[in-house]
Structure formats: structure tokens, C-alpha cells
Design a protein around this motif. Sequence first.
Motif, PDB file in Angstrom:
ATOM      1  N   GLY A 149       6.433  30.357 -12.071  1.00  0.00           N
ATOM      2  CA  GLY A 149       6.858  30.008 -10.727  1.00  0.00           C
ATOM      3  C   GLY A 149       6.720  28.524 -10.445  1.00  0.00           C
ATOM      4  O   GLY A 149       7.630  27.886  -9.897  1.00  0.00           O
ATOM      5  N   ARG A 150       5.588  27.944 -10.826  1.00  0.00           N
ATOM      6  CA  ARG A 150       5.392  26.507 -10.603  1.00  0.00           C
ATOM      7  C   ARG A 150       6.336  25.687 -11.459  1.00  0.00           C
ATOM      8  O   ARG A 150       6.795  24.612 -11.053  1.00  0.00           O
ATOM      9  CB  ARG A 150       3.938  26.142 -10.898  1.00  0.00           C
ATOM     10  CG  ARG A 150       2.977  26.682  -9.839  1.00  0.00           C
ATOM     11  CD  ARG A 150       1.532  26.577 -10.264  1.00  0.00           C
ATOM     12  NE  ARG A 150       0.648  27.133  -9.248  1.00  0.00           N
ATOM     13  CZ  ARG A 150      -0.633  27.399  -9.440  1.00  0.00           C
ATOM     14  NH1 ARG A 150      -1.189  27.170 -10.637  1.00  0.00           N
ATOM     15  NH2 ARG A 150      -1.368  27.905  -8.472  1.00  0.00           N
ATOM     16  N   ASP A 207       7.535  33.745  -2.921  1.00  0.00           N
ATOM     17  CA  ASP A 207       6.075  33.909  -2.931  1.00  0.00           C
ATOM     18  C   ASP A 207       5.662  35.333  -3.241  1.00  0.00           C
ATOM     19  O   ASP A 207       4.528  35.580  -3.648  1.00  0.00           O
ATOM     20  CB  ASP A 207       5.491  33.501  -1.566  1.00  0.00           C
ATOM     21  CG  ASP A 207       5.651  32.011  -1.322  1.00  0.00           C
ATOM     22  OD1 ASP A 207       5.685  31.625  -0.150  1.00  0.00           O
ATOM     23  OD2 ASP A 207       5.744  31.259  -2.322  1.00  0.00           O
ATOM     24  N   GLU A 225       1.867  20.594 -14.007  1.00  0.00           N
ATOM     25  CA  GLU A 225       0.610  19.869 -13.848  1.00  0.00           C
ATOM     26  C   GLU A 225      -0.371  20.227 -14.959  1.00  0.00           C
ATOM     27  O   GLU A 225      -1.058  19.356 -15.495  1.00  0.00           O
ATOM     28  CB  GLU A 225       0.002  20.165 -12.479  1.00  0.00           C
ATOM     29  CG  GLU A 225       0.793  19.575 -11.314  1.00  0.00           C
ATOM     30  CD  GLU A 225       0.088  19.780  -9.985  1.00  0.00           C
ATOM     31  OE1 GLU A 225      -1.052  20.320  -9.988  1.00  0.00           O
ATOM     32  OE2 GLU A 225       0.668  19.420  -8.941  1.00  0.00           O
ATOM     33  N   ARG A 226      -0.427  21.513 -15.311  1.00  0.00           N
ATOM     34  CA  ARG A 226      -1.319  21.913 -16.404  1.00  0.00           C
ATOM     35  C   ARG A 226      -0.832  21.353 -17.726  1.00  0.00           C
ATOM     36  O   ARG A 226      -1.627  20.849 -18.535  1.00  0.00           O
ATOM     37  CB  ARG A 226      -1.406  23.445 -16.486  1.00  0.00           C
ATOM     38  CG  ARG A 226      -2.331  23.935 -17.599  1.00  0.00           C
ATOM     39  CD  ARG A 226      -2.217  25.430 -17.831  1.00  0.00           C
ATOM     40  NE  ARG A 226      -0.906  25.822 -18.297  1.00  0.00           N
ATOM     41  CZ  ARG A 226      -0.502  25.735 -19.564  1.00  0.00           C
ATOM     42  NH1 ARG A 226      -1.307  25.226 -20.496  1.00  0.00           N
ATOM     43  NH2 ARG A 226       0.707  26.125 -19.922  1.00  0.00           N
ATOM     44  N   ASN A 240       9.678  25.865  -9.667  1.00  0.00           N
ATOM     45  CA  ASN A 240       9.627  25.081  -8.437  1.00  0.00           C
ATOM     46  C   ASN A 240       9.700  23.587  -8.691  1.00  0.00           C
ATOM     47  O   ASN A 240      10.052  22.804  -7.800  1.00  0.00           O
ATOM     48  CB  ASN A 240       8.340  25.390  -7.662  1.00  0.00           C
ATOM     49  CG  ASN A 240       8.424  26.721  -6.947  1.00  0.00           C
ATOM     50  OD1 ASN A 240       9.494  27.203  -6.629  1.00  0.00           O
ATOM     51  ND2 ASN A 240       7.275  27.336  -6.712  1.00  0.00           N
ATOM     52  N   SER A 241       9.332  23.169  -9.918  1.00  0.00           N
ATOM     53  CA  SER A 241       9.342  21.740 -10.239  1.00  0.00           C
ATOM     54  C   SER A 241      10.715  21.244 -10.653  1.00  0.00           C
ATOM     55  O   SER A 241      10.912  20.031 -10.826  1.00  0.00           O
ATOM     56  CB  SER A 241       8.344  21.457 -11.377  1.00  0.00           C
ATOM     57  OG  SER A 241       8.830  21.973 -12.608  1.00  0.00           O
ATOM     58  N   GLN A 293      13.834  27.518  -6.376  1.00  0.00           N
ATOM     59  CA  GLN A 293      12.590  27.982  -5.767  1.00  0.00           C
ATOM     60  C   GLN A 293      12.230  29.351  -6.314  1.00  0.00           C
ATOM     61  O   GLN A 293      13.064  30.099  -6.801  1.00  0.00           O
ATOM     62  CB  GLN A 293      12.727  28.064  -4.233  1.00  0.00           C
ATOM     63  CG  GLN A 293      12.974  26.723  -3.567  1.00  0.00           C
ATOM     64  CD  GLN A 293      11.777  25.804  -3.689  1.00  0.00           C
ATOM     65  OE1 GLN A 293      10.639  26.258  -3.617  1.00  0.00           O
ATOM     66  NE2 GLN A 293      12.039  24.518  -3.872  1.00  0.00           N
ATOM     67  N   GLN A 340       4.606  37.593  -7.309  1.00  0.00           N
ATOM     68  CA  GLN A 340       3.383  37.933  -8.019  1.00  0.00           C
ATOM     69  C   GLN A 340       2.959  39.371  -7.757  1.00  0.00           C
ATOM     70  O   GLN A 340       2.238  39.971  -8.537  1.00  0.00           O
ATOM     71  CB  GLN A 340       2.261  36.970  -7.620  1.00  0.00           C
ATOM     72  CG  GLN A 340       2.511  35.539  -8.067  1.00  0.00           C
ATOM     73  CD  GLN A 340       1.397  34.618  -7.649  1.00  0.00           C
ATOM     74  OE1 GLN A 340       0.277  35.065  -7.438  1.00  0.00           O
ATOM     75  NE2 GLN A 340       1.686  33.340  -7.524  1.00  0.00           N
ATOM     76  N   ASP A 391       3.166  25.651 -15.936  1.00  0.00           N
ATOM     77  CA  ASP A 391       2.863  24.814 -14.792  1.00  0.00           C
ATOM     78  C   ASP A 391       2.898  23.352 -15.229  1.00  0.00           C
ATOM     79  O   ASP A 391       2.114  22.928 -16.075  1.00  0.00           O
ATOM     80  CB  ASP A 391       1.481  25.181 -14.258  1.00  0.00           C
ATOM     81  CG  ASP A 391       1.060  24.345 -13.067  1.00  0.00           C
ATOM     82  OD1 ASP A 391       1.809  23.436 -12.675  1.00  0.00           O
ATOM     83  OD2 ASP A 391      -0.035  24.600 -12.531  1.00  0.00           O
ATOM     84  N   ARG A 440       2.473  32.846 -11.965  1.00  0.00           N
ATOM     85  CA  ARG A 440       2.205  31.583 -11.281  1.00  0.00           C
ATOM     86  C   ARG A 440       2.696  30.400 -12.118  1.00  0.00           C
ATOM     87  O   ARG A 440       3.289  29.454 -11.588  1.00  0.00           O
ATOM     88  CB  ARG A 440       0.707  31.453 -10.987  1.00  0.00           C
ATOM     89  CG  ARG A 440       0.216  32.359  -9.869  1.00  0.00           C
ATOM     90  CD  ARG A 440      -1.131  31.886  -9.356  1.00  0.00           C
ATOM     91  NE  ARG A 440      -2.173  31.981 -10.361  1.00  0.00           N
ATOM     92  CZ  ARG A 440      -2.952  33.038 -10.538  1.00  0.00           C
ATOM     93  NH1 ARG A 440      -2.787  34.109  -9.772  1.00  0.00           N
ATOM     94  NH2 ARG A 440      -3.888  33.056 -11.462  1.00  0.00           N
ATOM     95  N   GLU A 441       2.416  30.456 -13.441  1.00  0.00           N
ATOM     96  CA  GLU A 441       2.836  29.357 -14.326  1.00  0.00           C
ATOM     97  C   GLU A 441       4.353  29.189 -14.294  1.00  0.00           C
ATOM     98  O   GLU A 441       4.871  28.076 -14.123  1.00  0.00           O
ATOM     99  CB  GLU A 441       2.371  29.628 -15.754  1.00  0.00           C
ATOM    100  CG  GLU A 441       0.888  29.483 -15.980  1.00  0.00           C
ATOM    101  CD  GLU A 441       0.507  28.085 -16.441  1.00  0.00           C
ATOM    102  OE1 GLU A 441       1.376  27.360 -16.960  1.00  0.00           O
ATOM    103  OE2 GLU A 441      -0.670  27.729 -16.272  1.00  0.00           O
TER     104      GLU A 441
END
Length: 540
Positions: free
Chosen positions: A177-178, A191, A480-481, A181-182, A188, A194, A478, A174-175
Motif C-alpha cells: 500500500g505504501r 485504507d 521509506e523502509r 501510494n508513493s 492510492q 488491510q 515501503d 501495508r508495504e
Amino acid sequence: DTCVRVGRAWECDIAPALRKGETVLVVSHGNTLRALIKHVEGLSDEQVFHLDMPTAAPVLYELDAALEPGPQRGTWGTSDVPRRGKFLLPEELIADAQRAMREQVVRDIAVSTIRSDAGFDARVATCDAWTPATASSTRVELDGKAFRVRQTPPSAFADLVEEDGCSYEARARREVGRFLNSLPHGLQLGDDVQARALPPVGADVELGVPVVRAGRLVDGAAPAAVLVLLRHGYSEWNEENRFTGWADVELTNRGRDEARLAGSMLRELRLGRIERCYTSLLKRAIQTAWLMLDEMELPWVPMEHSWRLNERHYGLLQGQEKNECRRRHGISQVLRWRRGYTEKPPPWNGDQAAATIDRRYAGLRKVPRSESLAECTERMLPFICGRLMEDMRAAVEADTQRVEAGGKASPPPVFVVVSSENLIRALAKAMDGLSEDEVSQLDVPYATPLIYHFDEQLRPLPSALARSPLKSGWFVGDPERVEAVQLEIAGQLGCNGLNGDDDEGCELEPELEPEPEPAELERARADGRQLIRPLARIPA
């Protein structure tokens, strides 16, 4: 054959260290230790049959100047073969474990000298050994739940990690991937990624768009080598918001979790060809490296520790709570100490030194009493320009020679430096050629990989993944994190700038002693500036 191999290790490595008066710890396997004990005690081929070594049961040998062991301490098992080493666990417990080990020949059991319901004076723990339906699999189902077996079965003490949404592997996907994606250019991540099994390290793995191949995005330049900078995980004094410096504090549970997640993210990026790992002498960095490598299933990677990678020395501020410092000395002064490049905190006192300095620093001619980030950078330069660059150059040259000889190209060699925030900032300044103002803007999140790619001349490659003020290095995770943790770090003084209402404060009255700079540091400065300059020459 094992005795011959172990005998060489004794003669080449163990015996020379013992002759220097050093204490040597050997952690190995049952038959390897039996071969070593046979050599130390001078046992015959027939006597070694009775030599049983229970798991995790230390045995101590006190040797004289001729490396002869001391008097007899007992016998091996129920035999009359003399034993001259002293077990550090109770003899009754050792005897029970040795008898149980003999029973393993006729009974399918697992044995441990440690049990969860009693102390060391209890009898050994035994249970039926078990094997999953397919012993070669790394997955097993118990009570309807799927687990990943981190220790090859059969074993009664396998470390099982539940494969649910909280596993490090799923979180790392997820980390990453995000993060992807950024990025610009419409990159991209599918989905469904994972749910896929983790492929072998070094394989070409399609994660939707882009493809991650051999540790790089296919739309970027192929690196000749990769450097990963990693700050240690969240420590006890990070939690208490104290200036840490050279204090040797523990990781928190959060920090241990962050270290394992970092390892899983590096696996996700296929950065599996780690050649060497370097850390400071401080356990928060060493433990972070252990946990990272363990998560990558690479605990055997060579690791080196250097005082030059220690955190910046905070002098008299070490151990003080940051908000209390702000109230006492004013936000402007504390920010200059904390983020300024040439500003140096007052030197520490004798009590702080006595509580910090031990034999790990015995080879250091002069321990600093305080450091600015500039001084921290100067004492780091001999490491980066010497040891690190020499190791990277040797690996790149070996790869080049192999390919020129007709061999297959391999993923780029990866080197990892695990240290503390200010050392990472100093390294980033050197790699990215940051100005003093730019490096003051850099906040390094806990246990978040900062990745640099290098060309064949070991020049950092500029990257579109880098975010200001960095030009070549990029944090993976990520966004945002990462940003939330950077804001957390920036807000540790309870403000976000110099214009606070509490900008007044009393001055410290430190022990001020002139500190002549050692000749070694002078040479390091001259050599370092000459050698580090090419790292800042990044082509436009």
C-alpha cells in the motif's frame, strides 16, 4: 495402485542414482514409503499390512551392488515380518510410536516421535486430536484470538500464525500500500484493504486505485512473463559487517522474517504462478527461497541450485570486518574492491579455500580465487542466457499455443532468482543495460523483490515504477523502509563516499598466482555478449 506408481519412481529415478553410488534421501508420506519399502525389501501383499512408518523417523537401507538390502535389523511392529532397514531413532521409541499409530484406528489421537520436554530416549508424545468448528476453514479462534491455520486440520501440531497487526499478511498489505501510494499519477490504496481476506491467487483484486490484475498494474503493459530477483535475507555476517563471498553462513532471525515478508508481498501482488525458482549453492539464498515459497503456500515449486548464482567471490577479503578493512587499506581502495566493476580483490589463501570448498563444487573445473563484478557477470551469463531464458521462452510459447487453440488466457508465468547482492547487481546490469557507473550506484536491500516484466520476445519492458539507475526493474515495498535499508548497506564502511579522512592504508600482501582463464569462460563470454545484447535494447 500406489505400489505401481512408486515402482516407476524406483526404476526411473531412485535405482539409477543408487547404481551411480549416490546417497538418496526420500521424504514422502506414510503409504508412499510403505509401498517403496515393500519394493526394496520384497515384502508380500500380506506382509505390508504390518508396515508402520512413524512420522519423521528416518530408516536407513544399505544396499549392495545388486541393490539388495543388508541383513535383518528387526521386525515390523509386533509382527514377525523381517525388517532390513535400520531406524536411526531408538528401537524402543519406534516400537512405542508404532503401537500408538495402531491405536489411532480406535482412538482419536495424534502421535509424534518428538516432544518438547524430553530427548529421543523418551516415550512418544500423544494428545487428543482436535478440529476447529469448521474443519474446512483456514481460521480458528483460541482464547479469544484469531489464528490462521497453516496446516489443514485436524492436526495436533498445526502451525498457527496469529492474525494481528504483526502478521506477514498485514505487513505485506501495508508495504504494498505504501509503495502504491508513493507512485505518481495519484495512485492510492484504500485504507480498508488491510481488513479484507486475501483472495485466491490470480483473481482480479481491487486495491482502491489501481487494480492489481494477474500480477500487473492495469495502467501498465501486460507482461508475457515476470522475473523476480530476490537478495537473501539478513545473514549472520551481514550482522557482523563482514565480507561474505562464498562463505556459507546462516540467516539471522531478521533474515528469516524478511524472507517470509517477501513471500507475502508477492502474494499481495498476485504473483502466484511461479513456474520455477533458482538459487545459488549457498544456504542463505536457499533458505530464503524456502521461506518465501512456504509463505506463499507454494513449497512444491521446482527449485534449482547453481554455482553460477553464487555471490561474487571476495577472495582474501572473505570473512574480514568491513570497517577494519577500511582502516587497514584505506576507504578508496576498499570502495573500489566493493563497488568497482573491474577491480578485483586479492585472491584468497589456502586456509580460506579449505574452509569453503566442499563436494557441492565437485563438478566445477576451476574454482575462482577472487572475482571482480565483471568476472562475476561473465560466469553468470551462461545461466541467464541459457537456462533462465530457455525456461521463460518455453512457458511463454506454451501460453501462446494454449490461447491460439481457444484456451483461456492465464496470469503470466513467474520465475524467481534468489541470490546475493552482487549477483543481483550483475543481473540488473544485464536486464537494464546499466553502465559500469550506474551499477556501482545500485544497493540491493535484503529480501526485497526486484520485479521485471517481459514482452513476448523476452525483452524487459520499461516501467514507470523503476527508480534510477534502474529503467525496467522496480523494488516493491515501503519506499521509506527500502531507502533506509539501502542507506544501511551504503554505510557499512562507515562513510558515504571516497573522501574520508582515513583514505590511507597499508597494501595487502596476497598470494599472487597467475590464473589462466578457462576455455569455458572464454566461450561463455563470447556467447554471453552476443545473447545478452538484446536485453539491453529497451525501446524508448
